[in-house]
Scaffold this motif. Structure first.
Motif, PDB file in Angstrom:
ATOM      1  N   ASP A  51       0.859  -1.182   0.000  1.00  0.00           N
ATOM      2  CA  ASP A  51       0.000   0.000   0.000  1.00  0.00           C
ATOM      3  C   ASP A  51       0.900   1.238   0.000  1.00  0.00           C
ATOM      4  O   ASP A  51       1.437   1.634   1.029  1.00  0.00           O
ATOM      5  CB  ASP A  51      -0.908  -0.009   1.231  1.00  0.00           C
ATOM      6  N   TRP A  52       1.052   1.845  -1.171  1.00  0.00           N
ATOM      7  CA  TRP A  52       1.948   2.995  -1.315  1.00  0.00           C
ATOM      8  C   TRP A  52       1.273   4.315  -0.933  1.00  0.00           C
ATOM      9  O   TRP A  52       1.924   5.360  -0.954  1.00  0.00           O
ATOM     10  CB  TRP A  52       2.440   3.095  -2.758  1.00  0.00           C
ATOM     11  N   SER A  53      -0.006   4.274  -0.586  1.00  0.00           N
ATOM     12  CA  SER A  53      -0.717   5.525  -0.314  1.00  0.00           C
ATOM     13  C   SER A  53      -0.162   6.256   0.908  1.00  0.00           C
ATOM     14  O   SER A  53      -0.273   7.475   1.006  1.00  0.00           O
ATOM     15  CB  SER A  53      -2.213   5.248  -0.111  1.00  0.00           C
ATOM     16  N   LYS A  54       0.419   5.514   1.833  1.00  0.00           N
ATOM     17  CA  LYS A  54       0.991   6.150   3.026  1.00  0.00           C
ATOM     18  C   LYS A  54       2.250   6.934   2.669  1.00  0.00           C
ATOM     19  O   LYS A  54       2.605   7.892   3.354  1.00  0.00           O
ATOM     20  CB  LYS A  54       1.299   5.096   4.092  1.00  0.00           C
ATOM     21  N   ASN A  55       2.930   6.512   1.619  1.00  0.00           N
ATOM     22  CA  ASN A  55       4.149   7.198   1.197  1.00  0.00           C
ATOM     23  C   ASN A  55       3.884   8.285   0.164  1.00  0.00           C
ATOM     24  O   ASN A  55       4.543   9.332   0.158  1.00  0.00           O
ATOM     25  CB  ASN A  55       5.141   6.185   0.612  1.00  0.00           C
ATOM     26  N   TYR A  56       2.931   8.018  -0.721  1.00  0.00           N
ATOM     27  CA  TYR A  56       2.633   8.954  -1.810  1.00  0.00           C
ATOM     28  C   TYR A  56       1.122   9.181  -1.888  1.00  0.00           C
ATOM     29  O   TYR A  56       0.453   8.714  -2.813  1.00  0.00           O
ATOM     30  CB  TYR A  56       3.139   8.400  -3.147  1.00  0.00           C
ATOM     31  N   PRO A  57       0.551   9.904  -0.920  1.00  0.00           N
ATOM     32  CA  PRO A  57      -0.910  10.069  -0.881  1.00  0.00           C
ATOM     33  C   PRO A  57      -1.468  10.820  -2.079  1.00  0.00           C
ATOM     34  O   PRO A  57      -2.666  10.710  -2.360  1.00  0.00           O
ATOM     35  CB  PRO A  57      -1.136  10.854   0.419  1.00  0.00           C
ATOM     36  N   MET A  58      -0.622  11.561  -2.791  1.00  0.00           N
ATOM     37  CA  MET A  58      -1.099  12.286  -3.971  1.00  0.00           C
ATOM     38  C   MET A  58      -1.060  11.431  -5.229  1.00  0.00           C
ATOM     39  O   MET A  58      -1.482  11.869  -6.301  1.00  0.00           O
ATOM     40  CB  MET A  58      -0.264  13.557  -4.188  1.00  0.00           C
ATOM     41  N   HIS A  59      -0.554  10.212  -5.111  1.00  0.00           N
ATOM     42  CA  HIS A  59      -0.413   9.356  -6.295  1.00  0.00           C
ATOM     43  C   HIS A  59      -1.119   8.007  -6.156  1.00  0.00           C
ATOM     44  O   HIS A  59      -1.382   7.351  -7.166  1.00  0.00           O
ATOM     45  CB  HIS A  59       1.065   9.113  -6.582  1.00  0.00           C
ATOM     46  N   PHE A  60      -1.402   7.579  -4.902  1.00  0.00           N
ATOM     47  CA  PHE A  60      -2.013   6.270  -4.702  1.00  0.00           C
ATOM     48  C   PHE A  60      -3.214   6.372  -3.766  1.00  0.00           C
ATOM     49  O   PHE A  60      -3.146   7.033  -2.725  1.00  0.00           O
ATOM     50  CB  PHE A  60      -1.002   5.284  -4.097  1.00  0.00           C
ATOM     51  N   ALA A  61      -4.288   5.724  -4.152  1.00  0.00           N
ATOM     52  CA  ALA A  61      -5.459   5.632  -3.285  1.00  0.00           C
ATOM     53  C   ALA A  61      -5.227   4.533  -2.258  1.00  0.00           C
ATOM     54  O   ALA A  61      -4.639   3.501  -2.576  1.00  0.00           O
ATOM     55  CB  ALA A  61      -6.708   5.333  -4.111  1.00  0.00           C
TER      56      ALA A  61
END
Length: 265
Positions: A51-61
């Motif tokens: 889950d990459w959303s924690k690292n890149y919230p503007m790119h991953f849901a």
């Protein structure tokens, strides 16, 4: 006197405090960590489970659908392309983030306090410069054990190994970040045409890395003259804390870059 003035000043102080960069002196830690010990790290069972959303919230849901106000509702379609292995205090990440704003880049660091510092620094930079640094992040992990858990085959276009631990004693050479076995893993996650950047101020370690990279069938050294137009090289030399320390001490820096060969080659 207007009684609202102190309140306003207090609010301004809070805003200033919110975007203040972390101070490195509060995050100091031993320079070395045992890469063979169990550090109780979190890692996905496969890249598809990350889950990459924690690292890149503007790119991953968020995979669980529970994001904050900064989270997007749909993935951008991008994948992490740059990986700085043993990124230290994140100097390269911060420098390359604005040079390659369309590339997602990740620092990987095993030391707890160092990872915490870099994470806080990136978050502060995002607040201080809205719209910038959203493409950079860091994870606490052990790249020698879990790199394929995070990256798919041929996902990365750049891998950085900047001033790695020399592990001078012969019995410690197995802990070096460049070994024949690890190079095969790097070749797996690095796309054909992708580049490995290595640099060290220790000549013996530089020769070790060159020896093993030269011997590996999937890598070919890039001549120095071909690196002149590479936007990353100058930052590889000077953006990191270690690189700046070597510069201040007027030490030598040994650079060697290798291209992952294509299937045709």
């Amino acid at each position: 006197m207007d009684s609202t003035v102190p309140e306003k000043r207090h609010a301004e102080d809070e805003t200033s405090e919110e975007i203040r960069l972390p101070q490195k002196r509060y995050f100091r830690q031993r320079a070395h960590a045992n890469v063979f010990s169990d550090h109780h790290l979190d890692y996905p069972i496969s890249p598809a489970h990350m889950d990459w959303s924690k690292n890149y919230p503007m790119h991953f849901a968020p995979k669980d659908g529970e994001g904050d106000e900064n989270s997007v509702t749909q993935d951008s379609g991008k994948k992490v392309e740059f990986a700085d292995i043993g990124c230290g205090y994140g100097g390269l990440l911060v420098a390359l983030s604005t040079v390659f704003p369309d590339k997602l880049m990740l620092g990987m660091e095993i030391r707890v306090k160092v990872e915490e510092y870099v994470n806080q620094k990136i978050l502060a930079l995002r607040k201080k410069h809205p719209g910038s640094y959203d493409n950079a992040s860091i994870l606490r992990m052990n790249a020698m054990k879990f790199l394929p858990n995070f990256f798919e085959k041929h996902q990365l276009s750049k891998l950085f190994f900047l001033f790695p631990d020399p592990h001078f004693k012969k019995r410690k050479h197995k802990a070096r970040i460049i070994t024949p076995t690890l190079l095969s893993e790097y070749a797996y996650v690095l796309r054909p045409g992708g580049i490995i950047y290595t640099i060290s101020d220790v000549k013996e370690l530089h020769l070790w890395m060159v020896k093993h990279l030269d011997a590996h069938p999937l890598f070919v050294r890039i001549p120095d003259e071909e690196l002149v137009g590479d936007l990353a090289v100058e930052h590889v030399r000077n953006a990191t804390e270690e690189g700046q320390k070597v510069e201040r001490n007027k030490g030598d820096k040994y650079l060697a870059c290798y291209r992952r060969i294509t299937d045709d080659e």
